[in-house]
Design a protein around this motif. Structure first.
Motif, PDB file in Angstrom:
ATOM      1  N   THR A  32       9.709   1.371   1.324  1.00 19.33           N
ATOM      2  CA  THR A  32       9.976   2.731   1.795  1.00 19.33           C
ATOM      3  C   THR A  32       9.253   3.778   0.949  1.00 19.33           C
ATOM      4  O   THR A  32       8.802   4.799   1.464  1.00 19.33           O
ATOM      5  N   VAL A  33       9.118   3.538  -0.347  1.00 20.87           N
ATOM      6  CA  VAL A  33       8.428   4.490  -1.225  1.00 20.87           C
ATOM      7  C   VAL A  33       6.927   4.501  -0.952  1.00 20.87           C
ATOM      8  O   VAL A  33       6.292   5.559  -0.900  1.00 20.87           O
ATOM      9  N   PHE A  34       6.353   3.311  -0.743  1.00 23.84           N
ATOM     10  CA  PHE A  34       4.892   3.219  -0.612  1.00 23.84           C
ATOM     11  C   PHE A  34       4.440   2.886   0.811  1.00 23.84           C
ATOM     12  O   PHE A  34       3.338   2.364   1.015  1.00 23.84           O
ATOM     13  N   ALA A  35       5.267   3.203   1.803  1.00 22.11           N
ATOM     14  CA  ALA A  35       4.938   2.840   3.183  1.00 22.11           C
ATOM     15  C   ALA A  35       3.597   3.408   3.635  1.00 22.11           C
ATOM     16  O   ALA A  35       2.753   2.691   4.183  1.00 22.11           O
ATOM     17  N   ARG A  36       3.368   4.681   3.384  1.00 22.05           N
ATOM     18  CA  ARG A  36       2.143   5.303   3.908  1.00 22.05           C
ATOM     19  C   ARG A  36       0.879   4.754   3.238  1.00 22.05           C
ATOM     20  O   ARG A  36      -0.075   4.386   3.936  1.00 22.05           O
ATOM     21  N   PRO A  37       0.812   4.686   1.899  1.00 17.98           N
ATOM     22  CA  PRO A  37      -0.410   4.124   1.307  1.00 17.98           C
ATOM     23  C   PRO A  37      -0.635   2.663   1.684  1.00 17.98           C
ATOM     24  O   PRO A  37      -1.787   2.227   1.830  1.00 17.98           O
ATOM     25  N   LEU A  38       0.428   1.896   1.868  1.00 20.64           N
ATOM     26  CA  LEU A  38       0.261   0.507   2.284  1.00 20.64           C
ATOM     27  C   LEU A  38      -0.337   0.435   3.686  1.00 20.64           C
ATOM     28  O   LEU A  38      -1.264  -0.343   3.945  1.00 20.64           O
ATOM     29  N   LEU A  39       0.175   1.256   4.589  1.00 21.38           N
ATOM     30  CA  LEU A  39      -0.343   1.259   5.960  1.00 21.38           C
ATOM     31  C   LEU A  39      -1.779   1.780   6.008  1.00 21.38           C
ATOM     32  O   LEU A  39      -2.573   1.349   6.846  1.00 21.38           O
ATOM     33  N   ALA A  40      -2.114   2.709   5.112  1.00 18.99           N
ATOM     34  CA  ALA A  40      -3.480   3.242   5.074  1.00 18.99           C
ATOM     35  C   ALA A  40      -4.493   2.165   4.713  1.00 18.99           C
ATOM     36  O   ALA A  40      -5.680   2.274   5.054  1.00 18.99           O
TER      37      ALA A  40
ATOM     38  N   SER B  64       6.763   5.905  10.294  1.00 17.90           N
ATOM     39  CA  SER B  64       8.145   6.090  10.737  1.00 17.90           C
ATOM     40  C   SER B  64       8.769   4.764  11.156  1.00 17.90           C
ATOM     41  O   SER B  64       9.920   4.465  10.803  1.00 17.90           O
ATOM     42  N   TYR B  65       8.025   3.971  11.893  1.00 18.46           N
ATOM     43  CA  TYR B  65       8.529   2.690  12.387  1.00 18.46           C
ATOM     44  C   TYR B  65       8.790   1.718  11.240  1.00 18.46           C
ATOM     45  O   TYR B  65       9.840   1.068  11.182  1.00 18.46           O
ATOM     46  N   LEU B  66       7.844   1.644  10.285  1.00 22.32           N
ATOM     47  CA  LEU B  66       7.979   0.695   9.181  1.00 22.32           C
ATOM     48  C   LEU B  66       9.155   1.049   8.278  1.00 22.32           C
ATOM     49  O   LEU B  66       9.891   0.159   7.824  1.00 22.32           O
TER      50      LEU B  66
ATOM     51  N   MET C 292       1.814 -17.755   4.710  1.00 19.68           N
ATOM     52  CA  MET C 292       1.298 -17.791   6.067  1.00 19.68           C
ATOM     53  C   MET C 292       1.421 -16.443   6.759  1.00 19.68           C
ATOM     54  O   MET C 292       0.890 -16.250   7.857  1.00 19.68           O
ATOM     55  N   GLN C 293       2.122 -15.479   6.148  1.00 15.81           N
ATOM     56  CA  GLN C 293       2.346 -14.197   6.795  1.00 15.81           C
ATOM     57  C   GLN C 293       1.281 -13.143   6.420  1.00 15.81           C
ATOM     58  O   GLN C 293       1.349 -12.017   6.896  1.00 15.81           O
ATOM     59  N   VAL C 294       0.347 -13.474   5.526  1.00 12.48           N
ATOM     60  CA  VAL C 294      -0.613 -12.479   5.071  1.00 12.48           C
ATOM     61  C   VAL C 294      -1.897 -12.529   5.881  1.00 12.48           C
ATOM     62  O   VAL C 294      -2.074 -13.385   6.721  1.00 12.48           O
ATOM     63  N   GLN C 295      -2.801 -11.602   5.637  1.00 10.29           N
ATOM     64  CA  GLN C 295      -4.156 -11.559   6.158  1.00 10.29           C
ATOM     65  C   GLN C 295      -4.386 -10.510   7.234  1.00 10.29           C
ATOM     66  O   GLN C 295      -5.489  -9.979   7.382  1.00 10.29           O
ATOM     67  N   GLN C 296      -3.335 -10.164   8.027  1.00 15.39           N
ATOM     68  CA  GLN C 296      -3.572  -9.293   9.165  1.00 15.39           C
ATOM     69  C   GLN C 296      -4.002  -7.886   8.756  1.00 15.39           C
ATOM     70  O   GLN C 296      -4.801  -7.248   9.460  1.00 15.39           O
ATOM     71  N   ALA C 297      -3.513  -7.376   7.629  1.00 19.86           N
ATOM     72  CA  ALA C 297      -3.912  -6.032   7.204  1.00 19.86           C
ATOM     73  C   ALA C 297      -5.422  -5.966   6.979  1.00 19.86           C
ATOM     74  O   ALA C 297      -6.078  -4.975   7.320  1.00 19.86           O
ATOM     75  N   ILE C 298      -5.991  -7.036   6.433  1.00 19.03           N
ATOM     76  CA  ILE C 298      -7.440  -7.092   6.214  1.00 19.03           C
ATOM     77  C   ILE C 298      -8.172  -7.062   7.541  1.00 19.03           C
ATOM     78  O   ILE C 298      -9.195  -6.377   7.706  1.00 19.03           O
TER      79      ILE C 298
ATOM     80  N   VAL D 109       2.793   0.056  16.098  1.00 16.16           N
ATOM     81  CA  VAL D 109       3.616  -1.138  15.933  1.00 16.16           C
ATOM     82  C   VAL D 109       2.758  -2.303  15.450  1.00 16.16           C
ATOM     83  O   VAL D 109       3.165  -3.075  14.581  1.00 16.16           O
ATOM     84  N   ALA D 110       1.548  -2.403  15.997  1.00 21.88           N
ATOM     85  CA  ALA D 110       0.642  -3.485  15.601  1.00 21.88           C
ATOM     86  C   ALA D 110       0.218  -3.346  14.136  1.00 21.88           C
ATOM     87  O   ALA D 110       0.152  -4.338  13.397  1.00 21.88           O
ATOM     88  N   VAL D 111      -0.053  -2.117  13.700  1.00 19.48           N
ATOM     89  CA  VAL D 111      -0.469  -1.886  12.314  1.00 19.48           C
ATOM     90  C   VAL D 111       0.683  -2.175  11.348  1.00 19.48           C
ATOM     91  O   VAL D 111       0.475  -2.724  10.253  1.00 19.48           O
ATOM     92  N   ALA D 112       1.907  -1.833  11.751  1.00 18.78           N
ATOM     93  CA  ALA D 112       3.063  -2.089  10.894  1.00 18.78           C
ATOM     94  C   ALA D 112       3.447  -3.558  10.859  1.00 18.78           C
ATOM     95  O   ALA D 112       4.108  -4.015   9.918  1.00 18.78           O
ATOM     96  N   TYR D 113       3.020  -4.300  11.865  1.00 21.08           N
ATOM     97  CA  TYR D 113       3.449  -5.692  12.019  1.00 21.08           C
ATOM     98  C   TYR D 113       3.157  -6.574  10.814  1.00 21.08           C
ATOM     99  O   TYR D 113       4.024  -7.349  10.392  1.00 21.08           O
ATOM    100  N   PRO D 114       1.958  -6.508  10.188  1.00 25.96           N
ATOM    101  CA  PRO D 114       1.720  -7.380   9.030  1.00 25.96           C
ATOM    102  C   PRO D 114       2.716  -7.151   7.900  1.00 25.96           C
ATOM    103  O   PRO D 114       3.097  -8.098   7.209  1.00 25.96           O
ATOM    104  N   PHE D 115       3.173  -5.909   7.729  1.00 21.65           N
ATOM    105  CA  PHE D 115       4.084  -5.615   6.619  1.00 21.65           C
ATOM    106  C   PHE D 115       5.517  -6.053   6.947  1.00 21.65           C
ATOM    107  O   PHE D 115       6.243  -6.522   6.068  1.00 21.65           O
TER     108      PHE D 115
END
Length: 467
Positions: A119-127, A141-143, A255-261, A59-65
């Protein structure tokens, strides 16, 4: 009746003392935003406590997206609210009538784009966050479920911001707060019902999407059937206000970006446990900022309406009062984080040993929060005054000009390693708070000089109303 209601709201914004206005506008916003913030915060709590640490990490990893998606809603909603509040102050009914139709079209375009691409690029984005294995599978799955509900999320959030922008904070927060309470009831029920089938995290996502569908339906009904000032008159893009909405709202989205980094850096320097710890810290920080954003929701219509009416001196006073109030509010979160960081982290991290491992870094991470309130108020003021470019500079500078370089450099300095990732966030915030203070001070010092004539105009309006 429509004109009388609009005049009453406008008169309140222009005449009530700054302290009383802050309390009347901010209290319902703070309470409502705090309840709204429990949406994703409680998803993480439920995932961590009812499913497991990997689910909380997912859930935390999906949160930035999901946050980037809601950032689009923030862009549309904040920009529309800024245009609306200034139009109300200037009595520009033509612009008022265009706001909601423009908002609907923008939401349709944004939501379809986000849903298809996400939905198409969910996995590579999360990676990109460094997530692997079970955490990555659960996050995907959650995202996907969350993005399917994008249209409902975006319309509910952005239209609610417009409701707040016209000063209807109590009603706006009651609607969103009711949805948040419903989500807190549905999420554990769905998780427990599906957990034995290995679908617990999908249950959390479905509960959230169902709740947001209901909220979107309520907001649509209100703006079609009950709204008196800014109804959905005609669904169409307005060339006159679209650039203004984008200019002001872009800063809210940035203001919503940066967390994935940050997640990727934590995984690289510390591994899965540190990624979970940072995810927990970012969720706690996001929740702690929500009351500050709630208070800023009070400043936005007050500052925008007074600016539209030409009361520049009153805008200055309102800004000072809201900045001081935000620092007092911040103490409620800053003190527990400083005195009991391990207990605070344990709200999301079920393993006491892991929570203890991150306690000192969490204290550093949260150290600048006490003075973050004036920065939030300053950014909101710039958005309310239509100076979205300057607000965007502030919000864009933190992730790009400060955080990214610092998170690459500090872990390599003096063997800091993973501790440098945490320090990068605190140092970025500290620098931005100072820069924001100077920028906002310059803006309010240079506001127009015709307060006297505007004050005379408001006085005449009051006398006419009493007559």
């Amino acid at each position: 009746a429509r004109q009388v209601l609009q005049q009453d709201k406008r008169a309140l914004m222009l005449t009530q003392t700054p302290g009383k206005l802050m309390m009347s506008l901010s209290l319902p916003a703070i309470v409502g935003m705090a309840v709204i913030g429990l949406y994703t915060f409680m998803d993480a709590v439920y995932a961590g406590q009812l499913i497991g640490m990997e689910a909380m990490g997912a859930v935390a990893v999906a949160y930035p997206f999901t946050f980037i998606n809601s950032g689009g809603a923030s862009m549309i909603g904040m920009g529309s609210a800024s245009v609306l509040s200034r139009a109300i102050g200037a009595k520009d009914q033509r612009t008022i009538d265009q706001v909601m139709g423009n908002l609907v079209v923008m939401n349709l375009v944004l939501s379809l784009t986000v849903t298809i691409v996400g939905t198409v690029f969910a996995r590579p984005l999360l990676a990109l966050t460094g997530a692997q294995g079970q955490v990555l599978d659960l996050a995907e799955s959650y995202l996907r479920i969350m993005l399917v509900g994008s249209l409902f999320v975006n319309f509910a959030q952005s239209s609610n911001m417009v409701m707040r922008g016209k000063g209807e904070l109590a009603r706006a927060m009651a609607i969103m707060g009711g949805g948040a309470v419903l989500n807190m009831v549905l999420a554990p029920l769905f998780i427990l019902a599906l957990r034995d089938q290995g679908l617990g995290i999908q249950g959390a996502g479905c509960a959230t999407v169902i709740t947001q569908m209901i909220q979107a339906g309520v907001m649509l009904w209100w703006f079609v059937k009950r709204e008196k000032t800014a109804r959905i008159v005609r669904v169409a893009v307005s060339p006159a206000i679209l650039p203004e909405v984008l200019k002001v709202g872009a800063s809210a989205m940035l203001m919503q970006v940066q967390q994935a980094i940050a997640y990727r850096a934590a995984a690289a320097w510390g591994g899965a446990e540190w990624q979970v710890l940072l995810g927990a810290a970012l969720r706690i920080q996001a929740f702690a900022f929500i009351p500050l954003w709630g208070m800023s929701n009070g400043l936005q219509p007050a500052a925008g309406t007074n600016y539209g009416a030409g009361l520049y001196g009153r805008v200055r006073k309102l800004t000072i009062v809201f900045c001081l109030g935000s620092m007092a509010l911040a103490l409620l979160f800053w003190v527990p984080a400083m005195l009991a960081p391990e207990a605070t982290l344990s709200l999301l991290v079920s393993d006491p040993a892991v929570a203890a491992m991150g306690a000192d870094d969490f204290r550093v991470f949260f150290s600048t929060y006490l003075v973050a309130g004036p920065m939030v108020m300053g950014i909101t003021l710039l958005q309310a005054l239509g100076q979205g470019g300057k607000a965007a500079i502030l919000t864009f500078a933190r992730p790009v000009a400060l955080f990214v370089p610092l998170v690459l450099i500090l872990p390599n300095v003096a063997g800091l390693g993973i501790h440098g990732v945490w320090a990068a966030s605190a140092l970025s915030d500290g620098v931005m708070i100072v820069v924001a203070a100077f920028m906002v001070a310059s803006v309010i010092r240079n506001l127009g000089k015709d307060e006297g004539s505007a004050a005379d105009r408001v006085t005449m309006e009051e006398e006419a109303a009493r007559a």
